[in-house]
Design a protein around this motif. Structure first.
Motif, PDB file in Angstrom:
ATOM      1  N   LEU A  16       0.835  -0.916  -0.192  1.00 49.12           N
ATOM      2  CA  LEU A  16       0.238  -0.285  -0.323  1.00 49.12           C
ATOM      3  C   LEU A  16       0.860   1.268   0.019  1.00 49.12           C
ATOM      4  CD1 LEU A  16      -2.875  -0.326   2.482  1.00 49.12           C
ATOM      5  CD2 LEU A  16      -2.849  -1.161   0.110  1.00 49.12           C
ATOM      6  N   ALA A  17       1.702   1.327   0.956  1.00 49.61           N
ATOM      7  CA  ALA A  17       2.881   2.477   0.840  1.00 49.61           C
ATOM      8  C   ALA A  17       3.276   2.805  -0.227  1.00 49.61           C
ATOM      9  CB  ALA A  17       3.903   1.833   1.943  1.00 49.61           C
ATOM     10  N   THR A  18       3.100   1.481  -1.293  1.00 48.16           N
ATOM     11  CA  THR A  18       4.171   2.343  -2.620  1.00 48.16           C
ATOM     12  C   THR A  18       3.176   3.071  -3.388  1.00 48.16           C
ATOM     13  OG1 THR A  18       4.060  -0.345  -3.366  1.00 48.16           O
ATOM     14  CG2 THR A  18       6.143   0.289  -2.516  1.00 48.16           C
ATOM     15  N   PRO A  21      -1.690   7.690  -3.356  1.00 46.21           N
ATOM     16  CA  PRO A  21      -1.183   8.896  -2.823  1.00 46.21           C
ATOM     17  C   PRO A  21      -0.427   9.635  -2.870  1.00 46.21           C
ATOM     18  CG  PRO A  21      -4.263   8.449  -2.763  1.00 46.21           C
ATOM     19  CD  PRO A  21      -2.922   7.172  -2.591  1.00 46.21           C
ATOM     20  N   GLY A  22      -0.126  10.877  -3.671  1.00 41.05           N
ATOM     21  CA  GLY A  22       1.376  11.150  -3.239  1.00 41.05           C
ATOM     22  C   GLY A  22       2.375  11.028  -4.207  1.00 41.05           C
ATOM     23  N   THR A  23       2.291   9.997  -4.492  1.00 44.58           N
ATOM     24  CA  THR A  23       3.891   8.868  -4.439  1.00 44.58           C
ATOM     25  C   THR A  23       3.880   9.110  -6.002  1.00 44.58           C
ATOM     26  OG1 THR A  23       3.125   6.585  -4.831  1.00 44.58           O
ATOM     27  CG2 THR A  23       3.975   7.217  -2.984  1.00 44.58           C
ATOM     28  N   ASP A  24       4.908   8.524  -6.613  1.00 47.29           N
ATOM     29  CA  ASP A  24       5.133   8.407  -8.333  1.00 47.29           C
ATOM     30  C   ASP A  24       4.516   7.301  -8.750  1.00 47.29           C
ATOM     31  OD1 ASP A  24       6.647  10.550  -8.586  1.00 47.29           O
ATOM     32  OD2 ASP A  24       8.873   9.220  -8.045  1.00 47.29           O
ATOM     33  N   ALA A  25       4.266   6.909  -8.062  1.00 47.81           N
ATOM     34  CA  ALA A  25       2.957   4.824  -8.410  1.00 47.81           C
ATOM     35  C   ALA A  25       1.837   5.943  -9.221  1.00 47.81           C
ATOM     36  CB  ALA A  25       2.326   4.694  -7.027  1.00 47.81           C
ATOM     37  N   ALA A  26       1.614   5.021 -10.384  1.00 48.26           N
ATOM     38  CA  ALA A  26       1.319   5.149 -11.679  1.00 48.26           C
ATOM     39  C   ALA A  26      -0.501   6.135 -11.253  1.00 48.26           C
ATOM     40  CB  ALA A  26       0.266   4.389 -12.818  1.00 48.26           C
ATOM     41  N   LEU A 102      -7.112   0.100  -5.477  1.00 46.45           N
ATOM     42  CA  LEU A 102      -5.581   1.708  -5.938  1.00 46.45           C
ATOM     43  C   LEU A 102      -5.732   1.706  -7.543  1.00 46.45           C
ATOM     44  CD1 LEU A 102      -3.233   0.373  -2.890  1.00 46.45           C
ATOM     45  CD2 LEU A 102      -5.133   2.865  -3.054  1.00 46.45           C
ATOM     46  N   VAL A 103      -6.124   0.978  -8.389  1.00 48.29           N
ATOM     47  CA  VAL A 103      -6.023   1.190  -9.427  1.00 48.29           C
ATOM     48  C   VAL A 103      -6.626   2.285  -9.912  1.00 48.29           C
ATOM     49  CG1 VAL A 103      -5.439  -0.039 -11.873  1.00 48.29           C
ATOM     50  CG2 VAL A 103      -4.067  -1.056  -9.533  1.00 48.29           C
ATOM     51  N   GLY A 104      -7.685   2.215  -9.316  1.00 48.05           N
ATOM     52  CA  GLY A 104      -9.031   2.236 -10.034  1.00 48.05           C
ATOM     53  C   GLY A 104     -10.587   1.532 -10.185  1.00 48.05           C
ATOM     54  N   ILE A 146      -7.484   2.975   3.285  1.00 50.98           N
ATOM     55  CA  ILE A 146      -6.511   4.277   3.877  1.00 50.98           C
ATOM     56  C   ILE A 146      -6.693   5.812   3.730  1.00 50.98           C
ATOM     57  CG2 ILE A 146      -5.241   3.176   1.387  1.00 50.98           C
ATOM     58  CD1 ILE A 146      -6.583   6.054  -0.376  1.00 50.98           C
ATOM     59  N   GLY A 147      -8.122   5.185   4.434  1.00 50.25           N
ATOM     60  CA  GLY A 147      -9.046   6.522   4.775  1.00 50.25           C
ATOM     61  C   GLY A 147      -9.293   8.102   3.695  1.00 50.25           C
ATOM     62  N   GLU A 148     -10.324   8.266   5.021  1.00 52.53           N
ATOM     63  CA  GLU A 148     -10.958   9.356   3.871  1.00 52.53           C
ATOM     64  C   GLU A 148     -10.286  10.484   2.920  1.00 52.53           C
ATOM     65  OE1 GLU A 148     -14.316  11.068   5.521  1.00 52.53           O
ATOM     66  OE2 GLU A 148     -14.820   9.769   6.736  1.00 52.53           O
ATOM     67  N   GLU A 149      -9.165  11.225   3.319  1.00 49.01           N
ATOM     68  CA  GLU A 149      -7.815  12.467   3.265  1.00 49.01           C
ATOM     69  C   GLU A 149      -7.100  11.262   1.914  1.00 49.01           C
ATOM     70  OE1 GLU A 149      -4.522  15.419   4.495  1.00 49.01           O
ATOM     71  OE2 GLU A 149      -5.948  14.729   5.518  1.00 49.01           O
ATOM     72  N   GLN A 150      -6.664  10.374   1.749  1.00 51.45           N
ATOM     73  CA  GLN A 150      -6.108   9.570   1.138  1.00 51.45           C
ATOM     74  C   GLN A 150      -6.712   9.049  -0.224  1.00 51.45           C
ATOM     75  OE1 GLN A 150      -3.144  10.306   1.185  1.00 51.45           O
ATOM     76  NE2 GLN A 150      -1.986   8.195   1.562  1.00 51.45           N
TER      77      GLN A 150
END
Length: 366
Positions: A16-18, A21-26, A102-104, A146-150
């Motif tokens: 999940l950490a990788t 949102p906010g990282t360089d992940a797609a 997380l991919v959508g 991952i929480g509401e904000e994320q």
């Protein structure tokens, strides 16, 4: 046993950490609409609008039908490829859990339109109102992970594709002579009504957090093999359906411009599918096709009647055909379309193409 559970949890949280949102992940990718973009939701429904039997999927990596109305990959798959992501799963897929969220997600359902009465002959399909409800439900599911904000950040930064409108003509207004809608509206008035209803849908998407939305207009409706088979005498595109597309698409672009102006940002981007497809319909040889009139899979004139089944005529080389079945482009044609989505001029992508969007969004994150 307890240790292995802890280890699995640590591996999962590291994964999940990788990709949070906010990282360089797609970036995440969400898809709404009809059979042009359905990745298999209708497989889970009791409906006749489905593509879960051979020869659908003959050129897909598994060489098996997936529910995509294609011989292989469809437009969402190819956009996922372009943004460096894996393909989104259908929202109804039991595999869409955990970090796959997380991919959508793909909410599209073959047969639907802008209007709720479009596609009623297919019985059980996910109308656009329900697709948007599922999008809300998706966000609630992701929030527990991952929480509401994320979750809000992931949705705001996501790319969204919505493809509607074709079925409102093909499977509603022109479905039968003197349809209920054609008795209610003249064609120009029907188009105005569709655009007004589509406007509400796009504002709802915005309210649900979408901030980068590709909005696909209709293709050249009168030029698909199904319409050639039913309405053409010598292979020319069906005039009335072409007129419908010619009325609808400019008004869609105008509506998108108005919404962006109202919001004060280029949230919505018009994908001019008519222009993209007319290129290879008018000059198939220039794109490596032998024909843009005859479907690879089907029967009757132009292979345009009925469904694509094992009993259908099937071309040996799908790359030589612009259309896979009576309505849907081949994977090769989809690749041509996505290339224009990525790099096309304002003739095809207004006000900007996907490469520009990705560049701007990448820059704004730094």
């Amino acid at each position: 046993m307890e240790g292995s559970i802890v280890m699995r949890f640590l591996v999962f949280t590291a994964a999940l950490a990788t990709v949070t949102p906010g990282t360089d992940a797609a970036r995440a990718f969400f898809v709404f609409g009809d059979s042009l973009v359905d990745n298999g939701n209708n497989n889970y429904l009791f409906t006749s609008a489905r593509a879960d039997a051979p020869p659908y999927g003959i050129d897909y990596p598994t060489h098996r039908p997936t529910g995509r109305f294609s011989n292989g990959l469809n437009i969402p798959d190819l956009i996922s490829e372009a943004i460096g992501s894996e393909s989104t799963l259908p929202y109804l897929s039991p595999q869409l859990t955990g970090e796959r969220l997380l991919v959508g997600a793909n909410f599209a359902s073959a047969g639907i339109g802008i209007l709720n009465d479009t596609g009623i002959q297919f019985i059980n399909i996910i109308r656009i109102v329900k697709q948007l409800e599922y999008f809300q439900q998706y966000q609630q599911r992701l929030s527990t992970l991952i929480g509401e904000e994320q979750t809000q950040q992931l949705v705001n930064q996501a790319l969204v594709l919505i493809t509607l409108g074709g079925n409102d003509f093909v499977n509603n207004y022109y479905l039968v002579p003197f349809s209920a809608r054609s008795r209610q509206f003249s064609l120009p008035d029907y188009v105005v009504y569709l655009i007004s209803e589509y406007r509400k849908i796009l504002y709802k998407l915005y309210d649900l957090g979408a901030r980068r939305v590709l909005v696909t207009g209709t293709g050249p409706l009168g030029c698909v093999p199904a319409e050639l088979a039913q309405r053409s005498t010598n292979g020319e595109c069906a005039v009335e359906l072409q007129r419908a597309a010619a009325l609808f698409n400019p008004q869609l672009i105008q509506m998108i411009t108005e919404i962006n102006s109202d919001i004060g940002s280029d949230i919505f981007v018009a994908v001019n599918a008519v222009e993209m497809k007319m290129n290879f319909i008018n000059d198939p040889q220039a794109y490596g096709f032998v024909t843009s009139k005859v479907a690879c899979c089907g029967q009757g004139p132009y292979n345009g009647l009925g469904l694509c089944t094992l009993a259908s005529n099937l071309c040996p080389n799908r790359d030589l055909y612009a259309f896979w079945d009576a309505f849907h482009p081949s994977e090769k044609a989809n690749r041509i379309i996505v290339r224009q989505i990525l790099t096309g001029t304002t003739k095809y992508m207004y006000p900007m193409n996907l490469s520009t969007i990705m560049s701007i969004d990448s820059y704004s994150k730094t």
